[in-house]
Design a protein around this motif. Structure first.
Motif, PDB file in Angstrom:
ATOM      1  N   GLU A 305      -0.910   5.679  -4.626  1.00 30.40           N
ATOM      2  CA  GLU A 305      -0.698   4.115  -4.505  1.00 30.40           C
ATOM      3  C   GLU A 305       0.795   3.659  -5.242  1.00 30.40           C
ATOM      4  N   ILE A 306       0.932   4.168  -6.542  1.00 26.18           N
ATOM      5  CA  ILE A 306       2.061   3.938  -7.264  1.00 26.18           C
ATOM      6  C   ILE A 306       3.277   4.334  -6.516  1.00 26.18           C
ATOM      7  N   ARG A 307       3.066   5.576  -6.097  1.00 29.04           N
ATOM      8  CA  ARG A 307       4.369   5.949  -5.338  1.00 29.04           C
ATOM      9  C   ARG A 307       4.717   5.460  -4.095  1.00 29.04           C
ATOM     10  N   ILE A 308       3.582   4.906  -3.460  1.00 29.10           N
ATOM     11  CA  ILE A 308       4.064   4.093  -2.123  1.00 29.10           C
ATOM     12  C   ILE A 308       4.626   2.807  -2.481  1.00 29.10           C
ATOM     13  N   ASN A 309       4.372   2.412  -3.634  1.00 27.58           N
ATOM     14  CA  ASN A 309       4.836   0.965  -4.044  1.00 27.58           C
ATOM     15  C   ASN A 309       6.198   1.231  -4.572  1.00 27.58           C
ATOM     16  N   GLY A 335      -0.879  13.996   0.965  1.00 25.23           N
ATOM     17  CA  GLY A 335      -1.360  13.870   2.318  1.00 25.23           C
ATOM     18  C   GLY A 335      -2.793  13.717   2.673  1.00 25.23           C
ATOM     19  N   PRO A 336      -3.611  14.228   2.257  1.00 25.00           N
ATOM     20  CA  PRO A 336      -5.234  13.506   2.370  1.00 25.00           C
ATOM     21  C   PRO A 336      -5.368  12.251   2.162  1.00 25.00           C
ATOM     22  N   GLN A 337      -4.855  11.903   1.021  1.00 29.61           N
ATOM     23  CA  GLN A 337      -5.106  10.535   0.599  1.00 29.61           C
ATOM     24  C   GLN A 337      -4.603   9.438   1.583  1.00 29.61           C
ATOM     25  N   ILE A 338      -3.200   9.537   1.815  1.00 33.45           N
ATOM     26  CA  ILE A 338      -2.635   8.514   2.789  1.00 33.45           C
ATOM     27  C   ILE A 338      -2.843   8.760   4.155  1.00 33.45           C
ATOM     28  N   SER A 339      -3.887   9.778   4.504  1.00 35.26           N
ATOM     29  CA  SER A 339      -4.237   9.781   5.850  1.00 35.26           C
ATOM     30  C   SER A 339      -5.555   9.021   6.154  1.00 35.26           C
ATOM     31  N   GLN A 340      -6.132   8.424   5.314  1.00 37.31           N
ATOM     32  CA  GLN A 340      -7.430   7.771   5.451  1.00 37.31           C
ATOM     33  C   GLN A 340      -7.232   6.391   4.446  1.00 37.31           C
ATOM     34  N   ALA A 341      -8.070   5.419   4.976  1.00 34.15           N
ATOM     35  CA  ALA A 341      -8.283   4.208   4.354  1.00 34.15           C
ATOM     36  C   ALA A 341      -8.501   4.498   2.941  1.00 34.15           C
ATOM     37  N   PRO A 342      -7.970   3.343   1.911  1.00 36.13           N
ATOM     38  CA  PRO A 342      -7.488   2.202   2.191  1.00 36.13           C
ATOM     39  C   PRO A 342      -5.814   2.297   2.343  1.00 36.13           C
ATOM     40  N   ALA A 347       0.792   2.999   3.618  1.00 42.31           N
ATOM     41  CA  ALA A 347       1.838   4.024   3.585  1.00 42.31           C
ATOM     42  C   ALA A 347       2.465   3.934   4.893  1.00 42.31           C
ATOM     43  N   SER A 348       1.763   3.883   6.277  1.00 45.22           N
ATOM     44  CA  SER A 348       2.518   3.791   7.494  1.00 45.22           C
ATOM     45  C   SER A 348       3.440   2.650   7.266  1.00 45.22           C
ATOM     46  N   ASP A 349       3.096   1.537   7.036  1.00 47.46           N
ATOM     47  CA  ASP A 349       3.925   0.299   6.991  1.00 47.46           C
ATOM     48  C   ASP A 349       5.159   0.681   6.306  1.00 47.46           C
ATOM     49  N   VAL A 350       4.962   1.125   4.875  1.00 48.30           N
ATOM     50  CA  VAL A 350       6.165   1.394   4.032  1.00 48.30           C
ATOM     51  C   VAL A 350       7.007   2.635   4.423  1.00 48.30           C
ATOM     52  N   LEU A 351       6.398   3.707   4.960  1.00 45.36           N
ATOM     53  CA  LEU A 351       7.554   4.602   5.761  1.00 45.36           C
ATOM     54  C   LEU A 351       8.064   4.301   6.917  1.00 45.36           C
ATOM     55  N   ARG A 352       7.648   3.288   7.637  1.00 41.62           N
ATOM     56  CA  ARG A 352       8.311   2.723   8.949  1.00 41.62           C
ATOM     57  C   ARG A 352       9.221   1.886   8.518  1.00 41.62           C
ATOM     58  N   GLN A 353       9.395   0.777   7.344  1.00 40.34           N
ATOM     59  CA  GLN A 353      10.293   0.354   6.611  1.00 40.34           C
ATOM     60  C   GLN A 353      11.565   1.029   6.303  1.00 40.34           C
ATOM     61  N   LEU A 354      11.227   2.186   5.542  1.00 37.89           N
ATOM     62  CA  LEU A 354      12.313   3.158   5.246  1.00 37.89           C
ATOM     63  C   LEU A 354      12.957   3.635   6.457  1.00 37.89           C
ATOM     64  N   ALA A 355      12.152   4.129   7.396  1.00 39.94           N
ATOM     65  CA  ALA A 355      12.758   4.694   8.404  1.00 39.94           C
ATOM     66  C   ALA A 355      13.655   3.825   9.120  1.00 39.94           C
ATOM     67  N   ASP A 356      13.410   2.736   9.263  1.00 40.54           N
ATOM     68  CA  ASP A 356      14.139   1.433  10.168  1.00 40.54           C
ATOM     69  C   ASP A 356      15.483   1.274   9.145  1.00 40.54           C
ATOM     70  N   LYS A 357      15.387   1.411   7.825  1.00 39.93           N
ATOM     71  CA  LYS A 357      16.555   1.221   7.031  1.00 39.93           C
ATOM     72  C   LYS A 357      17.493   2.247   7.040  1.00 39.93           C
ATOM     73  N   LEU A 358      17.022   3.313   7.284  1.00 42.09           N
ATOM     74  CA  LEU A 358      17.837   4.652   7.460  1.00 42.09           C
ATOM     75  C   LEU A 358      18.318   4.728   9.083  1.00 42.09           C
ATOM     76  N   GLY A 359      17.777   4.004   9.980  1.00 43.65           N
ATOM     77  CA  GLY A 359      18.119   3.931  11.433  1.00 43.65           C
ATOM     78  C   GLY A 359      17.571   5.383  12.102  1.00 43.65           C
ATOM     79  N   ILE A 360      16.500   5.971  11.722  1.00 42.72           N
ATOM     80  CA  ILE A 360      15.799   6.917  12.336  1.00 42.72           C
ATOM     81  C   ILE A 360      14.376   6.617  12.646  1.00 42.72           C
ATOM     82  N   SER A 361      13.712   7.332  13.458  1.00 42.56           N
ATOM     83  CA  SER A 361      12.281   7.152  13.655  1.00 42.56           C
ATOM     84  C   SER A 361      11.320   7.757  12.225  1.00 42.56           C
ATOM     85  N   THR A 362      10.137   7.255  12.364  1.00 42.36           N
ATOM     86  CA  THR A 362       9.232   7.760  11.150  1.00 42.36           C
ATOM     87  C   THR A 362       9.058   9.073  11.477  1.00 42.36           C
ATOM     88  N   GLU A 363       9.000   9.622  12.527  1.00 37.92           N
ATOM     89  CA  GLU A 363       8.843  11.073  12.595  1.00 37.92           C
ATOM     90  C   GLU A 363       9.889  11.735  12.172  1.00 37.92           C
TER      91      GLU A 363
END
Length: 371
Positions: A305-309, A335-342, A347-363
């Motif tokens: 959680e701290i790393r995601i923040n 990997g296992p922790q960020i693949s399930q709730a909560p 994590a998905s939202d934070v990685l999407r924001q970073l991908a958008d900032k970099l101009g690339i896809s999340t994948e």
């Protein structure tokens, strides 16, 4: 406050224990005068001999005070050495005064499994169902099942005992069990019963506040947390709950004050500081959030959680390559922790924001981060 808490513990015992309960403490005469219960002092002997003696004497409750040196060196050592035999039922935040229910000690060589103990008590209850001491013994077996994480067994016993032993600690334990199992409506019922039976039980108030928070009743959670704070002003958890729920209600001034007060009580708390960093992120105070998170990451590198923040803070600060590097660590180790709730959606939202900032896809971000 130590003597005051000692006297308060005696009053709690008078209101919340059976009339025939035997209380073990350092000052039995004073305890007897206030609690109106049978009392005895504890012998100054080694831990194993002490729990044997308490079992032989029929002790029901033990009071650990913050006044006498012998309590620290003798009684508290036994509590540390034999934790399964001392069930905490009340405590006072202004000192370390604690009340425990004593659970009989089974000596080496004659130990019976919990199932065997349960079978014996059930037979005895069939013969003498009106004997309240048997129901208290059944409750103590339930508490042992609970401590060993055998929750189904513990629930069955608590629900059997509750109509017979109308004490706050029975309802409190059932509430804790319900909360752990995600049965929040049942947890609320149990914690409310505990509060109604002992309005000064801070643990019941905190449990009720946490449950209200979990079901989104933030105003009620704040109300109960404030009552808990009045009872234990030197305890951080009630203040932490107030801060989290105030954030949810958009009450920023209350949240700020609660965080300040909580960290004054427990300045080293990682969960409180992490939630404060998240609050800073929400308020777009990215530099302040990052400074908090950088310290926390050194203290708790194993926290996903701290790393995601931290990734979120770095992204908003425009430090995208550092954020990408932290993403690699996150994906490689959590990997296992960020693949399930909560954490999954966060994590998905934070990685999407970073991908958008970099101009690339999340994948693409994921693929490049793990290289």
């Amino acid at each position: 406050p130590d003597w005051g808490n000692y006297f308060e513990s005696a009053e709690w015992i008078r209101e919340n224990t059976p009339a025939d309960a035997l209380i073990v403490c350092r000052k039995p005469f004073l305890m007897n005068v206030i609690s109106h219960r049978k009392t005895m002092g504890y012998p100054w002997i080694a831990s194993k001999q002490l729990v044997r003696a308490l079992t032989t004497s029929g002790a029901d409750y033990v009071v650990s005070d913050a006044i006498f040196g012998s309590t620290q060196t003798i009684l508290n050592m036994a509590i540390v050495d034999f934790p399964d035999n001392f069930l905490l039922v009340n405590s006072y935040g202004t000192s370390v005064t604690r009340i425990f229910q004593f659970l009989d000690y089974e000596d080496d060589g004659t130990y019976k499994t919990l199932e065997d103990q349960l079978a014996d008590v059930n037979i005895a209850i069939e013969k003498s169902g009106d004997d309240i001491s048997l129901w208290r013994k059944l409750y103590s077996i339930g508490a042992k099942f609970h401590s060993h994480n055998e929750l189904i067994r513990a629930r069955e016993i608590y629900e059997r005992v509750l109509p017979r032993i109308k004490q706050a600690n029975v309802s409190l334990n059932l509430g804790i069990l319900n909360f752990a199992e995600g049965r929040y409506k049942d947890a609320i019922v149990s914690f409310v019963a505990a509060v109604n039976r002992s309005a000064t039980d801070s643990d019941a108030r905190v449990g009720l506040a946490q449950t209200y928070e979990r079901v989104g009743k933030f105003a009620r959670a704040i109300e109960q947390a404030k009552e808990a704070h009045k009872l234990v002003p030197d305890s951080a958890p009630p203040l932490h709950i107030i801060a989290r729920c105030a954030i949810a209600l958009g009450q920023n001034n209350i949240a700020e004050q609660a965080f300040t007060d909580a960290l004054r009580v427990d300045p080293a708390s990682i969960p409180i500081r992490n939630d404060l960093a998240f609050y800073r992120l929400r308020n777009k105070q990215y530099q302040e959030a990052y400074e908090l998170l950088a310290t926390l990451l050194q203290e708790a590198p194993g926290s996903a959680e701290i790393r995601i923040n931290t990734i979120s803070a770095l992204t908003h600060l425009g430090r995208t390559e550092e954020a990408r590097a932290q993403t690699g660590v996150l994906l490689a180790n959590f990997g296992p922790q960020i693949s399930q709730a909560p954490l999954k959606d966060i994590a998905s939202d934070v990685l999407r924001q970073l991908a958008d900032k970099l101009g690339i896809s999340t994948e693409a971000l994921t693929a490049s981060a793990v290289q």
